[in-house]
Design an enzyme around this catalytic site. Structure first.
Site, PDB file in Angstrom:
ATOM      1  N   ASP A 176       6.442  -0.851  -8.905  1.00  0.00           N
ATOM      2  CA  ASP A 176       6.216  -0.260  -7.583  1.00  0.00           C
ATOM      3  C   ASP A 176       5.529   1.096  -7.753  1.00  0.00           C
ATOM      4  O   ASP A 176       5.883   1.879  -8.633  1.00  0.00           O
ATOM      5  CB  ASP A 176       7.552  -0.102  -6.839  1.00  0.00           C
ATOM      6  CG  ASP A 176       7.355   0.132  -5.352  1.00  0.00           C
ATOM      7  OD1 ASP A 176       7.696  -0.761  -4.563  1.00  0.00           O
ATOM      8  OD2 ASP A 176       6.843   1.210  -4.978  1.00  0.00           O
ATOM      9  N   ILE A 177       4.577   1.360  -6.893  1.00  0.00           N
ATOM     10  CA  ILE A 177       3.790   2.588  -6.991  1.00  0.00           C
ATOM     11  C   ILE A 177       4.619   3.816  -6.590  1.00  0.00           C
ATOM     12  O   ILE A 177       4.299   4.946  -6.994  1.00  0.00           O
ATOM     13  CB  ILE A 177       2.515   2.466  -6.115  1.00  0.00           C
ATOM     14  CG1 ILE A 177       1.425   3.403  -6.588  1.00  0.00           C
ATOM     15  CG2 ILE A 177       2.825   2.662  -4.639  1.00  0.00           C
ATOM     16  CD1 ILE A 177       0.053   3.095  -5.996  1.00  0.00           C
ATOM     17  N   ASN A 231      12.832  -7.003   1.973  1.00  0.00           N
ATOM     18  CA  ASN A 231      12.775  -6.543   3.358  1.00  0.00           C
ATOM     19  C   ASN A 231      11.964  -7.548   4.165  1.00  0.00           C
ATOM     20  O   ASN A 231      10.860  -7.919   3.771  1.00  0.00           O
ATOM     21  CB  ASN A 231      12.120  -5.165   3.422  1.00  0.00           C
ATOM     22  CG  ASN A 231      12.925  -4.120   2.692  1.00  0.00           C
ATOM     23  OD1 ASN A 231      14.142  -4.052   2.847  1.00  0.00           O
ATOM     24  ND2 ASN A 231      12.269  -3.311   1.863  1.00  0.00           N
ATOM     25  N   GLU A 273       6.843  -3.312   4.831  1.00  0.00           N
ATOM     26  CA  GLU A 273       5.563  -2.607   4.959  1.00  0.00           C
ATOM     27  C   GLU A 273       4.386  -3.489   4.581  1.00  0.00           C
ATOM     28  O   GLU A 273       3.311  -3.384   5.174  1.00  0.00           O
ATOM     29  CB  GLU A 273       5.549  -1.373   4.049  1.00  0.00           C
ATOM     30  CG  GLU A 273       6.515  -0.284   4.460  1.00  0.00           C
ATOM     31  CD  GLU A 273       6.588   0.836   3.428  1.00  0.00           C
ATOM     32  OE1 GLU A 273       5.808   0.820   2.458  1.00  0.00           O
ATOM     33  OE2 GLU A 273       7.450   1.711   3.599  1.00  0.00           O
ATOM     34  N   VAL A 274       4.558  -4.296   3.561  1.00  0.00           N
ATOM     35  CA  VAL A 274       3.459  -5.123   3.062  1.00  0.00           C
ATOM     36  C   VAL A 274       3.740  -6.573   3.434  1.00  0.00           C
ATOM     37  O   VAL A 274       4.794  -7.120   3.075  1.00  0.00           O
ATOM     38  CB  VAL A 274       3.288  -4.976   1.533  1.00  0.00           C
ATOM     39  CG1 VAL A 274       2.135  -5.847   1.048  1.00  0.00           C
ATOM     40  CG2 VAL A 274       3.055  -3.520   1.157  1.00  0.00           C
ATOM     41  N   HIS A 278       7.593 -10.287  -1.036  1.00  0.00           N
ATOM     42  CA  HIS A 278       7.896  -9.663  -2.324  1.00  0.00           C
ATOM     43  C   HIS A 278       9.387  -9.395  -2.429  1.00  0.00           C
ATOM     44  O   HIS A 278      10.058  -9.137  -1.424  1.00  0.00           O
ATOM     45  CB  HIS A 278       7.120  -8.363  -2.514  1.00  0.00           C
ATOM     46  CG  HIS A 278       7.239  -7.397  -1.371  1.00  0.00           C
ATOM     47  ND1 HIS A 278       6.535  -7.553  -0.198  1.00  0.00           N
ATOM     48  CD2 HIS A 278       7.991  -6.273  -1.217  1.00  0.00           C
ATOM     49  CE1 HIS A 278       6.839  -6.561   0.625  1.00  0.00           C
ATOM     50  NE2 HIS A 278       7.736  -5.786   0.038  1.00  0.00           N
ATOM     51  N   HIS A 298      12.030  -6.805  -4.449  1.00  0.00           N
ATOM     52  CA  HIS A 298      12.174  -5.588  -5.243  1.00  0.00           C
ATOM     53  C   HIS A 298      13.278  -5.834  -6.274  1.00  0.00           C
ATOM     54  O   HIS A 298      14.372  -6.287  -5.915  1.00  0.00           O
ATOM     55  CB  HIS A 298      12.634  -4.417  -4.369  1.00  0.00           C
ATOM     56  CG  HIS A 298      11.704  -4.054  -3.256  1.00  0.00           C
ATOM     57  ND1 HIS A 298      10.940  -2.909  -3.270  1.00  0.00           N
ATOM     58  CD2 HIS A 298      11.421  -4.670  -2.075  1.00  0.00           C
ATOM     59  CE1 HIS A 298      10.238  -2.828  -2.150  1.00  0.00           C
ATOM     60  NE2 HIS A 298      10.514  -3.876  -1.405  1.00  0.00           N
TER      61      HIS A 298
HETATM   62  P1  AMP Z   1       8.454  -3.176   1.680  1.00  0.00           P
HETATM   63  O1  AMP Z   1       8.922  -2.066   2.556  1.00  0.00           O
HETATM   64  O2  AMP Z   1       9.582  -4.056   1.217  1.00  0.00           O
HETATM   65  O3  AMP Z   1       7.310  -3.965   2.294  1.00  0.00           O
HETATM   66  O4  AMP Z   1       7.925  -2.478   0.357  1.00  0.00           O
HETATM   67  C1  AMP Z   1       6.592  -2.381  -0.011  1.00  0.00           C
HETATM   68  C2  AMP Z   1       6.555  -1.694  -1.340  1.00  0.00           C
HETATM   69  O5  AMP Z   1       5.241  -1.804  -1.877  1.00  0.00           O
HETATM   70  C3  AMP Z   1       6.904  -0.207  -1.325  1.00  0.00           C
HETATM   71  O6  AMP Z   1       8.030   0.012  -2.166  1.00  0.00           O
HETATM   72  C4  AMP Z   1       5.642   0.457  -1.850  1.00  0.00           C
HETATM   73  O7  AMP Z   1       5.917   1.586  -2.659  1.00  0.00           O
HETATM   74  C5  AMP Z   1       4.988  -0.654  -2.633  1.00  0.00           C
HETATM   75  N1  AMP Z   1       3.542  -0.566  -2.812  1.00  0.00           N
HETATM   76  C6  AMP Z   1       2.609  -0.358  -1.852  1.00  0.00           C
HETATM   77  N2  AMP Z   1       1.377  -0.379  -2.381  1.00  0.00           N
HETATM   78  C7  AMP Z   1       1.533  -0.626  -3.705  1.00  0.00           C
HETATM   79  C8  AMP Z   1       0.627  -0.759  -4.800  1.00  0.00           C
HETATM   80  N3  AMP Z   1      -0.704  -0.657  -4.651  1.00  0.00           N
HETATM   81  N4  AMP Z   1       1.150  -0.989  -6.029  1.00  0.00           N
HETATM   82  C9  AMP Z   1       2.473  -1.080  -6.194  1.00  0.00           C
HETATM   83  N5  AMP Z   1       3.379  -0.968  -5.208  1.00  0.00           N
HETATM   84  C10 AMP Z   1       2.912  -0.734  -3.979  1.00  0.00           C
END
Ligand code: AMP
Length: 123
Positions: A33-34, A91, A99-100, A104, A106
């Site tokens: 994770d970034i 999530n 967010e994405v 995924h 974690h």
């Molecule tokens: P979520 O809230 O479960 O959708 O988490 C999305 C996660 O993606 C967050 O923990 C971010 O820090 C992570 N994230 C977003 N962009 C990147 C990226 N380019 N590389 C790695 N992790 C990312």
């Protein structure tokens, strides 16, 4: 909601933006994770176009689902997380602050992670 092929994890899967890869097989890609929330914070994503846990579980094939979850375990084993333990979180949707919009998991580890969520939410 339709799958957005321009989401950031889709771009990582296509190699359009870099990731700090931890593991990859036919079913899954894992990368750091970034913005890590723990000493170990790895994201595991399926190779297919799925928006969320809900979408993947409802519409993924048995092969994709079993392959994906076996990959999650392989990541944990590769990082030797079993002895001290780890947490797997997904999530899904607005209340969980997803967010994405590419499914995924974690994997969090490397310290005492505390209780699962802050107390008091059921009150
Ligand atoms: P979520 O809230 O479960 O959708 O988490 C999305 C996660 O993606 C967050 O923990 C971010 O820090 C992570 N994230 C977003 N962009 C990147 C990226 N380019 N590389 C790695 N992790 C990312």
């Amino acid at each position: 909601m339709n799958y957005d092929t321009d989401n950031i994890f889709a771009k990582i899967l296509r190699g359009e933006i870099p990731s700090d890869k931890v593991y990859e097989d036919d079913y899954a890609l894992a990368f750091n994770d970034i913005t890590p929330q723990a000493p170990v914070h790895v994201l595991v994503i399926p190779k297919g176009e799925y928006i969320s846990f809900d979408d993947f579980s409802a519409t993924g094939s048995v092969e994709e689902i079993s392959g994906f979850y076996q990959a999650v375990q392989k990541v944990a084993a590769q990082l030797k997380l079993q002895d001290d333990g780890y947490r797997v979180i997904s999530n899904m949707g607005a209340n969980a602050h997803q967010e994405v919009m590419h499914y995924h998991l974690h994997i969090l580890a490397g310290c005492d992670l505390g209780r699962m969520i802050k107390s008091g939410l059921a009150e």
